[in-house]
Scaffold this motif. Sequence first.
Motif, PDB file in Angstrom:
ATOM      1  N   GLY B  50     -18.045   8.974  -0.455  1.00 26.41           N
ATOM      2  CA  GLY B  50     -17.468   8.391   0.759  1.00 26.41           C
ATOM      3  C   GLY B  50     -16.076   7.830   0.485  1.00 26.41           C
ATOM      4  N   ARG B  51     -15.162   8.011   1.438  1.00 27.43           N
ATOM      5  CA  ARG B  51     -13.747   7.740   1.191  1.00 27.43           C
ATOM      6  C   ARG B  51     -13.151   6.886   2.306  1.00 27.43           C
ATOM      7  NH1 ARG B  51     -15.443  12.712   0.639  1.00 27.43           N
ATOM      8  NH2 ARG B  51     -14.826  13.327   2.745  1.00 27.43           N
ATOM      9  N   LEU B  52     -13.677   5.688   2.472  1.00 28.82           N
ATOM     10  CA  LEU B  52     -13.169   4.830   3.541  1.00 28.82           C
ATOM     11  C   LEU B  52     -11.735   4.408   3.217  1.00 28.82           C
ATOM     12  CD1 LEU B  52     -13.893   3.529   6.234  1.00 28.82           C
ATOM     13  CD2 LEU B  52     -14.867   1.605   4.989  1.00 28.82           C
ATOM     14  N   SER B  53     -10.885   4.376   4.234  1.00 21.01           N
ATOM     15  CA  SER B  53      -9.479   3.986   4.050  1.00 21.01           C
ATOM     16  C   SER B  53      -9.383   2.696   3.253  1.00 21.01           C
ATOM     17  CB  SER B  53      -8.822   3.753   5.414  1.00 21.01           C
ATOM     18  OG  SER B  53      -8.713   4.959   6.099  1.00 21.01           O
ATOM     19  N   GLY B  54      -8.490   2.694   2.301  1.00 20.42           N
ATOM     20  CA  GLY B  54      -8.275   1.489   1.511  1.00 20.42           C
ATOM     21  C   GLY B  54      -9.192   1.367   0.313  1.00 20.42           C
ATOM     22  N   SER B  55     -10.155   2.259   0.188  1.00 19.21           N
ATOM     23  CA  SER B  55     -11.107   2.172  -0.931  1.00 19.21           C
ATOM     24  C   SER B  55     -10.575   2.917  -2.152  1.00 19.21           C
ATOM     25  CB  SER B  55     -12.451   2.777  -0.524  1.00 19.21           C
ATOM     26  OG  SER B  55     -12.315   4.173  -0.342  1.00 19.21           O
ATOM     27  N   VAL B  56     -11.152   2.632  -3.296  1.00 21.35           N
ATOM     28  CA  VAL B  56     -10.810   3.350  -4.525  1.00 21.35           C
ATOM     29  C   VAL B  56     -11.088   4.843  -4.339  1.00 21.35           C
ATOM     30  CG1 VAL B  56     -11.446   3.679  -6.944  1.00 21.35           C
ATOM     31  CG2 VAL B  56     -11.198   1.368  -6.020  1.00 21.35           C
ATOM     32  N   ASN B  57     -12.224   5.158  -3.709  1.00 23.90           N
ATOM     33  CA  ASN B  57     -12.567   6.567  -3.495  1.00 23.90           C
ATOM     34  C   ASN B  57     -11.504   7.303  -2.670  1.00 23.90           C
ATOM     35  OD1 ASN B  57     -14.857   6.320  -4.945  1.00 23.90           O
ATOM     36  ND2 ASN B  57     -16.282   6.730  -3.250  1.00 23.90           N
ATOM     37  N   ALA B  58     -10.960   6.633  -1.680  1.00 27.73           N
ATOM     38  CA  ALA B  58      -9.922   7.269  -0.857  1.00 27.73           C
ATOM     39  C   ALA B  58      -8.722   7.610  -1.740  1.00 27.73           C
ATOM     40  CB  ALA B  58      -9.516   6.352   0.294  1.00 27.73           C
ATOM     41  N   GLU B  59      -8.388   6.716  -2.662  1.00 25.71           N
ATOM     42  CA  GLU B  59      -7.246   6.988  -3.546  1.00 25.71           C
ATOM     43  C   GLU B  59      -7.573   8.123  -4.518  1.00 25.71           C
ATOM     44  OE1 GLU B  59      -4.385   5.681  -2.490  1.00 25.71           O
ATOM     45  OE2 GLU B  59      -5.879   4.991  -1.043  1.00 25.71           O
ATOM     46  N   LEU B  60      -8.821   8.154  -4.985  1.00 26.48           N
ATOM     47  CA  LEU B  60      -9.231   9.269  -5.857  1.00 26.48           C
ATOM     48  C   LEU B  60      -9.123  10.599  -5.110  1.00 26.48           C
ATOM     49  CD1 LEU B  60     -12.398   7.764  -7.623  1.00 26.48           C
ATOM     50  CD2 LEU B  60     -10.152   8.230  -8.662  1.00 26.48           C
ATOM     51  N   GLN B  80       2.720  11.282   1.664  1.00 24.83           N
ATOM     52  CA  GLN B  80       3.451  10.551   2.707  1.00 24.83           C
ATOM     53  C   GLN B  80       2.813   9.162   2.832  1.00 24.83           C
ATOM     54  OE1 GLN B  80       2.908  12.020   6.823  1.00 24.83           O
ATOM     55  NE2 GLN B  80       5.117  11.800   7.055  1.00 24.83           N
ATOM     56  N   PRO B  81       3.531   8.142   2.391  1.00 19.51           N
ATOM     57  CA  PRO B  81       2.926   6.798   2.391  1.00 19.51           C
ATOM     58  C   PRO B  81       2.615   6.309   3.804  1.00 19.51           C
ATOM     59  CG  PRO B  81       4.945   6.860   1.070  1.00 19.51           C
ATOM     60  CD  PRO B  81       4.911   8.123   1.868  1.00 19.51           C
ATOM     61  N   VAL B  82       1.533   5.596   3.921  1.00 18.14           N
ATOM     62  CA  VAL B  82       1.153   5.016   5.217  1.00 18.14           C
ATOM     63  C   VAL B  82       0.283   3.778   4.945  1.00 18.14           C
ATOM     64  CG1 VAL B  82      -0.799   6.659   5.393  1.00 18.14           C
ATOM     65  CG2 VAL B  82      -0.002   5.474   7.437  1.00 18.14           C
ATOM     66  N   MET B  83       0.546   2.721   5.663  1.00 17.58           N
ATOM     67  CA  MET B  83      -0.260   1.509   5.513  1.00 17.58           C
ATOM     68  C   MET B  83      -1.563   1.682   6.312  1.00 17.58           C
ATOM     69  SD  MET B  83       1.455  -0.355   3.459  1.00 17.58           S
ATOM     70  CE  MET B  83       0.584  -1.941   3.555  1.00 17.58           C
ATOM     71  N   VAL B  84      -2.665   1.354   5.676  1.00 15.87           N
ATOM     72  CA  VAL B  84      -3.959   1.540   6.349  1.00 15.87           C
ATOM     73  C   VAL B  84      -4.797   0.266   6.291  1.00 15.87           C
ATOM     74  CG1 VAL B  84      -4.050   4.024   5.859  1.00 15.87           C
ATOM     75  CG2 VAL B  84      -5.094   2.419   4.243  1.00 15.87           C
ATOM     76  N   PRO B  85      -5.689   0.112   7.272  1.00 15.67           N
ATOM     77  CA  PRO B  85      -6.591  -1.052   7.240  1.00 15.67           C
ATOM     78  C   PRO B  85      -7.585  -0.912   6.096  1.00 15.67           C
ATOM     79  CG  PRO B  85      -7.144   0.414   9.073  1.00 15.67           C
ATOM     80  CD  PRO B  85      -5.913   0.966   8.432  1.00 15.67           C
ATOM     81  N   LYS B  86      -8.030  -2.046   5.633  1.00 14.76           N
ATOM     82  CA  LYS B  86      -9.029  -2.039   4.556  1.00 14.76           C
ATOM     83  C   LYS B  86     -10.192  -2.923   5.007  1.00 14.76           C
ATOM     84  CE  LYS B  86      -9.575  -3.551  -0.275  1.00 14.76           C
ATOM     85  NZ  LYS B  86      -9.992  -2.361  -1.013  1.00 14.76           N
ATOM     86  N   TRP B  87     -11.279  -2.272   5.360  1.00 18.99           N
ATOM     87  CA  TRP B  87     -12.479  -2.990   5.802  1.00 18.99           C
ATOM     88  C   TRP B  87     -13.572  -2.654   4.790  1.00 18.99           C
ATOM     89  CZ3 TRP B  87     -17.344  -1.133   7.361  1.00 18.99           C
ATOM     90  CH2 TRP B  87     -18.189  -2.056   8.006  1.00 18.99           C
ATOM     91  N   VAL B  88     -14.306  -3.665   4.369  1.00 19.64           N
ATOM     92  CA  VAL B  88     -15.312  -3.448   3.332  1.00 19.64           C
ATOM     93  C   VAL B  88     -16.675  -3.914   3.848  1.00 19.64           C
ATOM     94  CG1 VAL B  88     -16.039  -4.113   1.005  1.00 19.64           C
ATOM     95  CG2 VAL B  88     -13.620  -3.662   1.477  1.00 19.64           C
ATOM     96  N   ARG B  89     -17.675  -3.053   3.670  1.00 18.15           N
ATOM     97  CA  ARG B  89     -19.012  -3.324   4.214  1.00 18.15           C
ATOM     98  C   ARG B  89     -19.725  -4.468   3.513  1.00 18.15           C
ATOM     99  NH1 ARG B  89     -21.932  -0.600   7.555  1.00 18.15           N
ATOM    100  NH2 ARG B  89     -20.423   1.097   7.429  1.00 18.15           N
ATOM    101  N   GLY B  90     -19.500  -4.567   2.194  1.00 22.90           N
ATOM    102  CA  GLY B  90     -20.222  -5.600   1.444  1.00 22.90           C
ATOM    103  C   GLY B  90     -21.646  -5.172   1.149  1.00 22.90           C
ATOM    104  N   THR B  91     -22.523  -6.124   0.962  1.00 27.64           N
ATOM    105  CA  THR B  91     -23.906  -5.787   0.596  1.00 27.64           C
ATOM    106  C   THR B  91     -24.641  -5.201   1.792  1.00 27.64           C
ATOM    107  OG1 THR B  91     -24.510  -8.046   1.133  1.00 27.64           O
ATOM    108  CG2 THR B  91     -24.102  -7.552  -1.189  1.00 27.64           C
ATOM    109  N   LYS B  92     -25.718  -4.537   1.499  1.00 26.60           N
ATOM    110  CA  LYS B  92     -26.479  -3.837   2.529  1.00 26.60           C
ATOM    111  C   LYS B  92     -26.953  -4.815   3.604  1.00 26.60           C
ATOM    112  CE  LYS B  92     -30.242  -0.545   3.064  1.00 26.60           C
ATOM    113  NZ  LYS B  92     -29.620  -0.111   4.327  1.00 26.60           N
TER     114      LYS B  92
END
Lengths: 466, 466
Positions: B50-60, B80-92
């Motif tokens: 999963g590659r949510l914007s702002g996550s390490v996976n998205a950068e990978l 092409q650089p772009v600023m993106v929101p970073k929202w994190v789900r946290g624990t289940k």
Amino acid sequence: MKYLLLFFLSLSLTINAQSDEDVLKIIYYQTLTNGKSYQWLDYLSNQIGGRLSGSVNAELAVEYTKKELEALGLDKVWLQPVMVPKWVRGTKEYAYIEGASGRTTTVNICALGGSIATNPTGLKANIIEVMNFEQLEELGKEKIEGKIVFYNRPMQPDLIHTFEAYGGCANQRYAGAREAAKYGAAGVIVRSLNLRLDDFPHTGSMSYGDIAPQDRIPAAAISTNDAELLSSMLSLDNNLKFFFRQNCKQFPDVESYNVIGEMTGSEFPNDIIIVGGHLDSWDLGDGSHDDGAGVVQSMDVIRLLKESGIKPKRTIRVVLFMNEENGLRGGRKYAEEARAKGENHIFALESDSGGFTPRGFSFDCSDNNFTQVKAWEPLFKPYLIHYFEKGYGGADINPLKVDGTVLAGLRPDSQRYFDHHHASNDTFEHVNKRELELGAGTMTALVYLFDKYGVNPIMKTKEVKN
Amino acid sequence: MKYLLLFFLSLSLTINAQSDEDVLKIIYYQTLTNGKSYQWLDYLSNQIGGRLSGSVNAELAVEYTKKELEALGLDKVWLQPVMVPKWVRGTKEYAYIEGASGRTTTVNICALGGSIATNPTGLKANIIEVMNFEQLEELGKEKIEGKIVFYNRPMQPDLIHTFEAYGGCANQRYAGAREAAKYGAAGVIVRSLNLRLDDFPHTGSMSYGDIAPQDRIPAAAISTNDAELLSSMLSLDNNLKFFFRQNCKQFPDVESYNVIGEMTGSEFPNDIIIVGGHLDSWDLGDGSHDDGAGVVQSMDVIRLLKESGIKPKRTIRVVLFMNEENGLRGGRKYAEEARAKGENHIFALESDSGGFTPRGFSFDCSDNNFTQVKAWEPLFKPYLIHYFEKGYGGADINPLKVDGTVLAGLRPDSQRYFDHHHASNDTFEHVNKRELELGAGTMTALVYLFDKYGVNPIMKTKEVKN
């Protein structure tokens, strides 16, 4: 949504005054909101399971579907007796590749339906790879005798219609043992008829033709992954040995049944339309796509007609054929009896290509009949049904062809079909409820049109005389 | 099959002399025998996930796809650089229904993307079911205040185009919290946007609009099975309590990238054609259908053109957009820069509807352009591509619309899409290799035609001037 249902129910009271467009709307609404095919398939697959001809499960499926058809309040439900072959797989097969060092690699195989067993201790021999019967002939007795023949021709991946790719390879499975036996082979291993690389061996019927019982050799399918492995190992060492053991057995024929339900036509009861699938399946999976889907869709056609308020002018029969997989006895029996009784079958529709999103139909009929059918195609466009072509109807209805009956086969999307076909992963969770229901609705719509308009008698290629 | 490949390779040397029918044959042959989309998707889904914007996976995923595009030997690959929101789900997340007796029933929920957390100890309140905003307004502050609002409008099952059914319900998810907050609700629970009854909660973006931070309330999706359960329990006891706990969090925006690769046109380098999907995904599954499929198909378009021996006259770009799911920043950024540079985008194609069997395209363009496109439809018939209709192109390419660019969206079969959309079962094993490859081939064929014939300039609804 309730208001919409009421709207449709009120429509259905005057269905004969509705346009075909409106009736198709009702039918598709019914199948997607009130379909029963998925619930029936759940029972058939998960409560009964694989239904090989002659098995206890096949008999349970006969009982179950008869009971369910009776509960629909049809005019008539009956069983048509038919003698079927009884082949039993026995204990799970076992196979390995043995290299020069004696090191072994286990591979996934399954006996082909109708094959004899190996010796109880198994068969070990050198193995030789061929791609087709021509290559077998070139190699001849000298190179083949005493060896296991490995048929490894893959399904052609660039064909859009995957059934064509199947057709291009099925002779390896069906006649591979018979051909190899002529050159003294000890057994055959056949690449599974699967477009995907995976670990599932795919069974299916084979025939020894006129090979004498004492000259018959055992035949098994190997998974596509293991076929690739075996082929690459053979390219490094053509002296490999292959071992396999299977204890399948052919028993005397037993009695089974086609299950038939009928709504008698109000105006032309002697014009018969049938819709069907086959109740038997292979034994490895639960037969959800092949052909549980066709069975429950056919049952739902007759139910959806009722639910949509359609009172057929012609006689509509659902026919659940027994023994399509390894004998076609049910299909032949049905046509024989129909002929003996002088029944006039104007149209037969079969669903035996999986429960995937329907794309249309192929029609096996005269050009004149096809012109009639083609005119209905635009009615189906809102439902993304776009494939109306001449082609094969289906194995179970094919025996009716000589009587001039218009034949049609439902054509669902075929890309995933051979991932599951005749393998242990032909199971319920791989059927999508909406895709199954859309197939049932599409079949119902076509049956509705044939019932309403009939088939122009002069268009029938041959009239049945009794 | 080798001879066939050689035949095609020799064809490809003289591709410009080939008929369009022949070129499409080559393209489909290439995708089904030599496609790379499935291999790329395997890596993206199973090695990254999963590659949510702002996550390490998205950068990978940015790094990986850039490297893979570079390996294709394109004329240019860039970020092409772009600023993106970073929202994190946290624990289940955790939730239960509490009856009058204090007995609790655990249910499956997930926070909606962009939601605030509950208190660390969770939120417990009475829960009230509504089907739409009108009903919410009727109930008013008196009935809503302090309660959790449960939006339970199901997707309409009788729509053949499932995206229409989605469109009919998505406002509950996107604006449900904002609307309920106006009446003093304590939180919202939204029925998952799923046509099937199952246990997977489906996330997706939501917005608080202009609700002040202190007035915002937490929002979560509940699985369809549990929505049905909750509704039926409420019908027996409208005094039920509902508890949920989630600790998701919005962080400051971070820098990310659109990944872009280009083959520069040989004759009309300033005519730009783009093909793309979005690289970000939701975090619950691995984003295989949404939109890993679109990403790898778009990458394969540019590769399949090369493999088929096609040398584009116009500039072809693959654009892997970042942040479609919760911001659309990548799509907007791309269009902004294109406009600033005065680039002339004649055609943009997006794949963001899953990796299922392709059925056709929807075109967002002038009637004149649509006439041009419609004339190509018969070329696609052998590949069972039959849907050429006017409609929406796609979210990421939509910002190019104001510049008169012809937009198109790939339209795969949509029946199974919402079984997986934004849920933890949007995973690699639910993508079929052939279906994915057919999509990539179909996209390549359309790009080939637009490259060859261009778009009639007078047909462009608006010319870009810089």
